[in-house]
Design a protein around this motif. Structure first.
Motif, short mmCIF file in Angstrom:
data_model
loop_
_atom_site.label_atom_id
_atom_site.label_comp_id
_atom_site.label_asym_id
_atom_site.label_seq_id
_atom_site.Cartn_x
_atom_site.Cartn_y
_atom_site.Cartn_z
N THR A 374 0.83 -1.21 0.00
CA THR A 374 0.00 0.00 0.00
C THR A 374 0.86 1.26 0.00
OG1 THR A 374 -0.13 -0.10 2.42
CG2 THR A 374 -1.92 -1.15 1.17
N THR A 375 2.18 1.07 0.12
CA THR A 375 3.11 2.20 0.05
C THR A 375 4.24 1.83 -0.90
OG1 THR A 375 4.56 1.47 1.86
CG2 THR A 375 2.61 2.76 2.47
N TYR A 376 4.89 2.83 -1.46
CA TYR A 376 5.98 2.58 -2.41
C TYR A 376 7.22 1.99 -1.73
CZ TYR A 376 3.43 4.80 -6.19
OH TYR A 376 2.50 5.09 -7.16
N ASP A 377 7.35 2.17 -0.42
CA ASP A 377 8.49 1.60 0.29
C ASP A 377 8.49 0.08 0.24
OD1 ASP A 377 9.41 4.09 0.99
OD2 ASP A 377 8.45 4.11 2.96
N ASP A 378 7.29 -0.51 0.10
CA ASP A 378 7.17 -1.97 0.15
C ASP A 378 7.16 -2.62 -1.23
OD1 ASP A 378 6.97 -1.85 2.94
OD2 ASP A 378 4.80 -1.47 2.84
N GLU A 407 -0.83 8.24 -7.57
CA GLU A 407 -1.70 8.10 -6.41
C GLU A 407 -2.11 6.67 -6.08
OE1 GLU A 407 -5.34 10.15 -7.08
OE2 GLU A 407 -5.91 8.97 -8.84
N ASP A 408 -2.04 5.74 -7.02
CA ASP A 408 -2.58 4.40 -6.80
C ASP A 408 -1.47 3.35 -6.85
OD1 ASP A 408 -4.06 2.06 -6.70
OD2 ASP A 408 -5.69 2.87 -7.93
N VAL A 409 -0.96 2.98 -5.66
CA VAL A 409 0.10 1.97 -5.59
C VAL A 409 -0.41 0.62 -6.09
CG1 VAL A 409 1.71 0.76 -4.04
CG2 VAL A 409 1.16 3.16 -3.64
N ASP A 485 0.06 15.54 -14.92
CA ASP A 485 0.20 15.57 -13.47
C ASP A 485 0.63 14.17 -13.01
OD1 ASP A 485 -0.12 15.54 -10.68
OD2 ASP A 485 -1.74 17.02 -10.77
N GLU A 486 1.80 14.06 -12.39
CA GLU A 486 2.35 12.76 -12.02
C GLU A 486 1.46 11.97 -11.08
OE1 GLU A 486 6.32 13.10 -10.54
OE2 GLU A 486 7.16 13.79 -12.43
N LEU A 508 9.88 3.88 -13.36
CA LEU A 508 8.46 3.99 -13.02
C LEU A 508 8.33 4.91 -11.81
CD1 LEU A 508 7.21 0.76 -11.11
CD2 LEU A 508 9.56 1.56 -11.04
N PRO A 509 7.15 5.44 -11.51
CA PRO A 509 5.90 5.36 -12.27
C PRO A 509 5.63 6.63 -13.07
CG PRO A 509 5.41 6.03 -10.04
CD PRO A 509 6.92 5.95 -10.14
N SER A 510 6.62 7.53 -13.17
CA SER A 510 6.39 8.81 -13.85
C SER A 510 6.85 8.76 -15.29
CB SER A 510 7.11 9.93 -13.11
OG SER A 510 8.51 9.71 -13.11
N HIS A 511 6.54 9.81 -16.03
CA HIS A 511 6.88 9.93 -17.45
C HIS A 511 8.33 10.38 -17.60
CE1 HIS A 511 6.13 10.33 -21.66
NE2 HIS A 511 4.81 10.29 -21.52
#
Length: 517
Positions: A374-378, A407-409, A485-486, A508-511
């Motif tokens: 549920t978080t990017y750390d994991d 916004e959506d992991v 918008d990222e 990932l996850p941006s352009h």
């Protein structure tokens, strides 16, 4: 192996130089027996049996005194050892070079990798340093934040050519390997450090958890370090591999560490220039003498003698180069054989895992382990746990996750799962591309090429990653959303590695940058 460094000058340079030569001559005397009393002042010398040679090269900026001695191996018939030491005096600085060569009739180069006593003596007794760091036969203790920062700078030092062996200890500096013994055996050939848990924690904050070392593990940091390196480039020996195992197994790991450090010492860039071999120095000195004699219009006899010396030196250089080439070829074959063996084991284990996964899937069992992050750390540990051998996050991708804004992991995890499973089947010919396109379309995802490789070069290294020593283009691209918008725009850039049947995610996850952005 090979080593080099500079020696501090506490007093008169000539006195310091004489002390270094005296230490070397004393060591050789213990090995070979009685030597001529005036040998320390000799510019040239050759023993009758060829076991000891001395040469001096004088140039405008200084001079190089070089000595080489050889002795047979007491344990292995047909094998001999050659130690070469060069001491250079240049513009108020003393530089030392060291080479240890093994010559064997059968090219069986299995031996104990430990530096000779004379190298430890030079390091310990003459304040030898290199690229701004003092060398030592004792381990570096890392226990405070400032110590960790010192180690981090050493790891990132662009001039460093030695391995750094970092041993994770408890608060009392107790460890599972003998780091004191390693430091002694690798004196001048590697840096050895012992680190406490709190210092490991701080190192992790600097270098990243994946490239750090903790929990009684051992890590080798090889030269030319980059935080985008593949983890395997800096080998990690885990606690479970060395804890509660027979002492002989632990010793095997220590021997492997020593071998790797010795190998790195001869693979450094520009070795021949930084640590010239004895035959190179003799050839240069012979040519210099011939040129000087010719300039001063010396007698034909003197010129002929100098010409013969130069020719012999050139022949000796050629023979030495051939011997080294044969050794390097044998080493290359050994490394390639070891690599192929590990790769075969990896393929076997991966195929077995995929068969078991298929059986679980057919039985209606859940293949993924644990809950989705549920978080990017994991995300990174979840990928390693579930998609090992199928999909890997490149270090650059792991770094990008730390600053992710999408916004959506859950969508990110679902996209990675689709790449590791369904899309990988497409690459292996186990699923039709049209079927995969239908799956991702239902999830409002779209796959295409990133941009053309030619256009990608307009943006520097953004669309390229370093993989197995090569720069490779991130040709694949999966997306969701059109916003700039990222927070609402997902982009995953990847490539297919056919040799390992692996999806490599590079960003990932941006352009990434393009002409529109």
């Amino acid at each position: 192996m090979a080593s080099s460094g500079s020696i501090s000058i506490d007093a008169n340079q000539e006195e310091r130089l004489l002390a270094i030569k005296g230490s070397v001559i004393s060591y050789i005397t213990q090995k070979l027996g009685h030597l001529p009393t005036d040998i320390i002042s000799a510019d040239q010398y050759e023993s009758l049996d060829g076991a000891l040679s001395i040469e001096t090269l004088k140039i405008d900026s200084g001079s190089i005194w070089a000595i080489r001695f050889s002795e047979p191996d007491d344990q292995t018939p047909g094998r001999s050892w050659s130690v070469e030491i060069s001491v250079g005096k240049f513009n108020g600085e003393i530089l030392v070079g060291f080479r240890l060569n093994c010559f064997s009739r059968n090219y069986d180069f299995d031996f104990n990798n430990s530096v000779p006593r004379i190298l430890r003596s030079l390091v310990n007794n003459f304040s030898c340093s290199d690229y701004g760091y003092k060398l030592s036969q004792k381990p570096i203790t890392i226990q405070s934040n400032s110590d960790s920062e010192f180690l981090y700078k050493l790891i990132n030092n662009g001039k460093r050519w030695r391995n750094i062996v970092v041993v994770s200890c408890d608060d009392n500096f107790d460890s599972l390997v003998n780091y004191t013994g390693l430091a002694y055996k690798l004196s001048g050939a590697a840096h050895v450090a012992a680190i406490t848990p709190s210092a490991s924690f701080h190192l992790s904050s600097l270098i990243g958890k994946e490239l750090s070392v903790f929990d009684r593990a051992v890590r080798l940091y090889r030269p030319n370090f980059s935080e985008e390196d593949q983890l395997t480039r800096h080998p990690l020996i885990l606690r479970r591999q060395i804890d509660k195992v027979p002492i002989i197994i632990r010793r095997k790991f220590e021997e492997a560490i020593q071998r790797d450090c010795f190998r790195m010492s001869i693979e450094r860039d520009g070795l021949a220039k930084v640590v010239p071999s004895f035959v190179d120095i003799r050839l240069a000195a012979s040519k210099a003498r011939l040129t000087a004699l010719d300039r001063h219009r010396s007698s034909n006899d003197d010129l002929l003698t100098a010409e013969i010396e130069a020719r012999k030196a050139a022949e000796s250089q050629s023979e030495s180069a051939m011997s080294m080439a044969i050794q390097e070829e044998e080493l290359r074959k050994e490394v390639e054989s070891e690599r192929d063996n590990y790769r075969a084991q990896l393929y076997s284990m991966r195929n077995r895992a995929e068969v078991l996964e298929h059986r679980l899937s057919m039985a209606g069992e859940q293949v993924e382990t644990g809950t989705r992050p549920t978080t990017y750390d994991d995300v990174s540990p979840w990928v390693e746990e579930n998609f090992s051998g199928k999909l890997v996050l490149h270090p650059r991708a792991k770094k990008a996750l730390k600053n992710a804004a999408y916004e959506d992991v859950g969508v990110v995890c679902e996209t990675l799962s689709l790449l590791a499973n369904e899309y990988r089947k497409v690459c292996l010919g186990e699923m039709r591309k049209e079927e995969f396109d239908g799956i991702i379309s239902n999830k409002h995802l779209d796959m295409s090429g990133s941009i053309s490789e030619e256009r990608a070069r307009e943006f520097g290294e953004e669309y390229f990653i370093s993989w197995r020593g090569k720069k490779i283009f991130l040709h694949g691209h999966i997306e969701k959303g059109k916003s700039r918008d990222e927070r609402y725009c997902l982009r995953v850039y990847f490539l297919w590695e056919p040799e390992d049947s692996l999806i490599v995610v590079g960003w990932l996850p941006s352009h990434l940058t393009n002409r529109l952005t």
